[in-house]
Design an enzyme around this catalytic site. Sequence first.
Site, mmCIF file in Angstrom:
data_model
loop_
_atom_site.group_PDB
_atom_site.id
_atom_site.type_symbol
_atom_site.label_atom_id
_atom_site.label_comp_id
_atom_site.label_asym_id
_atom_site.label_seq_id
_atom_site.Cartn_x
_atom_site.Cartn_y
_atom_site.Cartn_z
ATOM 1 N N CYS A 1 -18.227 1.575 5.584
ATOM 2 C CA CYS A 1 -18.706 1.849 7.758
ATOM 3 C C CYS A 1 -20.418 1.741 7.807
ATOM 4 C CB CYS A 1 -18.170 3.483 7.698
ATOM 5 S SG CYS A 1 -16.941 3.586 7.219
ATOM 6 N N ARG B 1 0.752 -1.019 0.612
ATOM 7 C CA ARG B 1 0.204 0.059 -0.320
ATOM 8 C C ARG B 1 0.504 1.422 0.223
ATOM 9 N NH1 ARG B 1 -6.121 0.100 3.327
ATOM 10 N NH2 ARG B 1 -6.980 0.290 1.525
HETATM 11 P P1 NAD Z 1 -8.497 0.633 5.337
HETATM 12 O O1 NAD Z 1 -8.330 -0.786 5.896
HETATM 13 O O2 NAD Z 1 -8.305 2.099 4.155
HETATM 14 O O3 NAD Z 1 -6.773 1.042 6.533
HETATM 15 C C1 NAD Z 1 -6.973 0.799 7.244
HETATM 16 C C2 NAD Z 1 -5.583 1.356 7.084
HETATM 17 O O4 NAD Z 1 -4.735 0.786 8.922
HETATM 18 C C3 NAD Z 1 -4.593 -0.318 6.232
HETATM 19 O O5 NAD Z 1 -4.051 0.290 5.175
HETATM 20 C C4 NAD Z 1 -3.993 -1.215 7.875
HETATM 21 O O6 NAD Z 1 -3.062 -1.988 6.418
HETATM 22 C C5 NAD Z 1 -3.760 -0.052 8.109
HETATM 23 N N1 NAD Z 1 -3.389 -0.706 9.795
HETATM 24 C C6 NAD Z 1 -3.326 -1.695 10.787
HETATM 25 N N2 NAD Z 1 -3.197 -1.513 11.826
HETATM 26 C C7 NAD Z 1 -1.852 -0.723 10.958
HETATM 27 C C8 NAD Z 1 -1.166 -0.816 12.506
HETATM 28 N N3 NAD Z 1 -0.748 -1.047 13.703
HETATM 29 N N4 NAD Z 1 0.343 0.481 12.204
HETATM 30 C C9 NAD Z 1 0.144 0.373 10.688
HETATM 31 N N5 NAD Z 1 -0.529 0.876 9.407
HETATM 32 C C10 NAD Z 1 -1.545 0.264 10.462
HETATM 33 O O7 NAD Z 1 -9.505 1.887 6.732
HETATM 34 P P2 NAD Z 1 -10.169 3.279 6.220
HETATM 35 O O8 NAD Z 1 -11.206 3.334 5.463
HETATM 36 O O9 NAD Z 1 -8.899 4.305 5.624
HETATM 37 O O10 NAD Z 1 -11.306 3.197 7.518
HETATM 38 C C11 NAD Z 1 -10.210 3.708 8.435
HETATM 39 C C12 NAD Z 1 -11.150 3.940 9.981
HETATM 40 O O11 NAD Z 1 -11.459 5.217 9.696
HETATM 41 C C13 NAD Z 1 -12.306 3.494 10.225
HETATM 42 O O12 NAD Z 1 -11.971 2.927 11.344
HETATM 43 C C14 NAD Z 1 -13.619 3.882 9.232
HETATM 44 O O13 NAD Z 1 -14.548 3.063 9.681
HETATM 45 C C15 NAD Z 1 -13.534 5.500 9.649
HETATM 46 N N6 NAD Z 1 -14.190 5.505 8.116
HETATM 47 C C16 NAD Z 1 -13.334 4.900 7.341
HETATM 48 C C17 NAD Z 1 -14.475 6.310 5.501
HETATM 49 C C18 NAD Z 1 -14.024 5.814 4.212
HETATM 50 O O14 NAD Z 1 -14.752 6.043 3.781
HETATM 51 N N7 NAD Z 1 -13.762 4.414 4.092
HETATM 52 C C19 NAD Z 1 -14.037 7.406 6.040
HETATM 53 C C20 NAD Z 1 -15.264 8.022 7.934
HETATM 54 C C21 NAD Z 1 -14.249 7.152 8.356
HETATM 55 C C1 UGA Z 2 -20.952 7.358 4.602
HETATM 56 C C2 UGA Z 2 -21.323 7.951 5.590
HETATM 57 O O1 UGA Z 2 -21.885 9.062 3.966
HETATM 58 C C3 UGA Z 2 -19.616 9.797 4.896
HETATM 59 O O2 UGA Z 2 -20.258 10.393 6.038
HETATM 60 C C4 UGA Z 2 -19.320 8.357 6.152
HETATM 61 O O3 UGA Z 2 -17.971 9.040 6.716
HETATM 62 C C5 UGA Z 2 -18.406 7.492 5.435
HETATM 63 O O4 UGA Z 2 -20.041 6.652 5.572
HETATM 64 C C6 UGA Z 2 -18.413 7.042 6.703
HETATM 65 O O5 UGA Z 2 -17.704 6.642 7.773
HETATM 66 O O6 UGA Z 2 -17.151 5.589 6.856
HETATM 67 P P1 UGA Z 2 -20.121 5.750 2.023
HETATM 68 O O7 UGA Z 2 -19.940 5.258 3.333
HETATM 69 O O8 UGA Z 2 -18.384 6.249 1.926
HETATM 70 O O9 UGA Z 2 -19.871 7.736 3.385
HETATM 71 O O10 UGA Z 2 -20.819 6.493 1.248
HETATM 72 P P2 UGA Z 2 -22.349 7.531 1.582
HETATM 73 O O11 UGA Z 2 -22.294 7.895 -0.232
HETATM 74 O O12 UGA Z 2 -22.811 7.723 2.283
HETATM 75 O O13 UGA Z 2 -23.158 5.691 0.927
HETATM 76 C C7 UGA Z 2 -23.208 4.671 1.114
HETATM 77 C C8 UGA Z 2 -24.191 3.889 0.805
HETATM 78 O O14 UGA Z 2 -25.110 4.117 0.700
HETATM 79 C C9 UGA Z 2 -23.614 4.255 -1.005
HETATM 80 O O15 UGA Z 2 -24.000 2.038 -1.538
HETATM 81 C C10 UGA Z 2 -24.889 5.014 -1.556
HETATM 82 O O16 UGA Z 2 -25.400 3.821 -2.908
HETATM 83 C C11 UGA Z 2 -26.150 4.338 -0.272
HETATM 84 N N1 UGA Z 2 -26.834 5.532 -0.698
HETATM 85 C C12 UGA Z 2 -26.722 6.295 -0.719
HETATM 86 C C13 UGA Z 2 -28.552 5.046 -1.224
HETATM 87 O O17 UGA Z 2 -28.575 4.095 -1.498
HETATM 88 N N2 UGA Z 2 -28.667 6.103 -0.961
HETATM 89 C C14 UGA Z 2 -28.524 7.297 -0.816
HETATM 90 O O18 UGA Z 2 -29.468 8.576 -0.699
HETATM 91 C C15 UGA Z 2 -27.789 7.039 -0.159
#
Ligand code: NAD
Ligand code: UGA
Length: 469
Positions: free
Chosen positions: A273, A37
């Site tokens: 999430c 990564r």
């Molecule tokens: P992700 O799996 O894409 O990334 C997490 C990374 O952390 C991985 O690459 C993993 O290898 C690394 N990792 C794990 N343990 C480690 C360690 N001990 N040292 C160094 N690296 C380590 O996850 P993500 O989607 O970025 O989500 C991260 C957090 O943010 C989650 O709690 C998620 O709920 C939250 N979040 C995600 C989104 C989203 O859109 N994906 C949006 C808001 C919040």
């Molecule tokens: C969601 C939240 O929107 C973010 O604010 C948050 O940070 C994130 O989760 C997180 O914690 O990971 P994300 O999951 O990336 O973001 O995308 P969304 O746009 O929220 O869509 C989520 C799912 O709901 C998708 O499958 C989308 O197609 C669906 N969706 C969304 C619907 O079916 N209807 C809608 O009206 C909106």
Amino acid sequence: MKIACIGAGYVGGPTMAMIAHKCEGVEVTVLDINEERIAAWNSDKLPIYEPGLEEVVSAARGKTLFFSTECEKHVAEADIVFISVNTPTKTRGVGAGYAADMTYWESAARMIARVSHSPKIIVEKSTVPVKTAQAVERVLSNNVLNPGARFDILSNPEFLAEGTAIKDLEKPDRVIIGGRQTPSGLKAIDTLKKVYAQWIPEDQILTSNLWSSELAKLAANAFLAQRISSINAVSALCEKTGADVSEISKCIGADSRIGPKFLNASVGFGGSCFQKDILNMVYICRGLGLEEVANYWESVITINNYQKRRFVDVVISSLFNTVRAKRIAILGFAFKKDTGDTRETPAIDVCNGLLEEGAKLAVYDPQVTEERMKMDLSMDKFEWDHPYSERKAKEVNDLIECSESVYKACEGAHALCVLTEWDEFKELDLRRIYDSMVKPAFIFDGRSVIDGKAAKKIGFVFFGVGKPL
Ligand code: NAD
Ligand code: UGA
């Protein structure tokens, strides 16, 4: 100021790139144990697809933004350490299927304690169960080796959505920073606030106590998902009554108390999430004896599962109750448009439902690789410990074709199912598709992107979620 971020995923990468891009006087290093990564972040082919990300990364990389696997070194040198590791749903042991797995989180905290020799602000960026900061404080204070180390813990959850991450980071609705309401906690809040204030208006940077900030993140995701399950529940009612869910969304969304966003009926919500965070909230509620509250939030997931199953049932019953050996085109596999992410995508459940009936699937998605699709479909959902199943992988190889275009996928198909709202699906040559399909030709639109009236005029049998039949 040196900033380190543990976890270079969908959140760590883009958020840190934005801080490095926008802030004066900071050096940001994004860290991960996953070498592949980090190598991708340092290459021309970034590990995630996100519109606008390449520009932001290439503007800052090598100047104020760095990606590295040398976690201990950079954490030791940092003034602020963000923790942005994954917090997936536990798959075994106590709370399996509900609670957040805090293994990665705790290992990051223990590493910070071990290598620190100077005061640091530790920022929870991952989504965590409420009260996690208390656990982190205990892990840190009980394991610190050097007397020069001292920690202030802040909660600063991330609200970006995939596909619009750069826009969301550039102009967030709000940033929340929670901390201890002590002189040192308030000073730490102020330090982080000054970082964000370099590009975000101060009145949009909200501060709070730690627990409000941690819980606000879970509650925000639960509210957003709840809106989708609410409109999806209405969509089922529409299909039985002749009402049109798009017209209903427009009508109820015009009420300023409700608002128009997140009212698109769909095949179900996906993504890494919503489900994980709601299940976590349900687990927390049950642990606190709040059974009714837990049941309320769990029903959001129940409706989502119902919506995905309902879609599969409509496809099967429409195709004369058998899809065995029938080619079905699947348009879109990602959980939403403008991302290649497939975590918890409804496409996995829909494809699995059709594969169980022996359908042959031709899948097209502009961002998801064949390898990813096949891997996702080869997982046995009910095998928590070793989900990869050789049996399923063989079945998937026999029954799945990954097509290079929509038109190729639809050739010789009995039906097409739209499972992701990619913009290119709005401009399809429906006549060309119809001519290449077996008749009667069916469209099942799980994302309201196809013009149903135009499709019917051409001769398709058209089903749209929440649309009159
Ligand atoms: P992700 O799996 O894409 O990334 C997490 C990374 O952390 C991985 O690459 C993993 O290898 C690394 N990792 C794990 N343990 C480690 C360690 N001990 N040292 C160094 N690296 C380590 O996850 P993500 O989607 O970025 O989500 C991260 C957090 O943010 C989650 O709690 C998620 O709920 C939250 N979040 C995600 C989104 C989203 O859109 N994906 C949006 C808001 C919040
Ligand atoms: C969601 C939240 O929107 C973010 O604010 C948050 O940070 C994130 O989760 C997180 O914690 O990971 P994300 O999951 O990336 O973001 O995308 P969304 O746009 O929220 O869509 C989520 C799912 O709901 C998708 O499958 C989308 O197609 C669906 N969706 C969304 C619907 O079916 N209807 C809608 O009206 C909106």
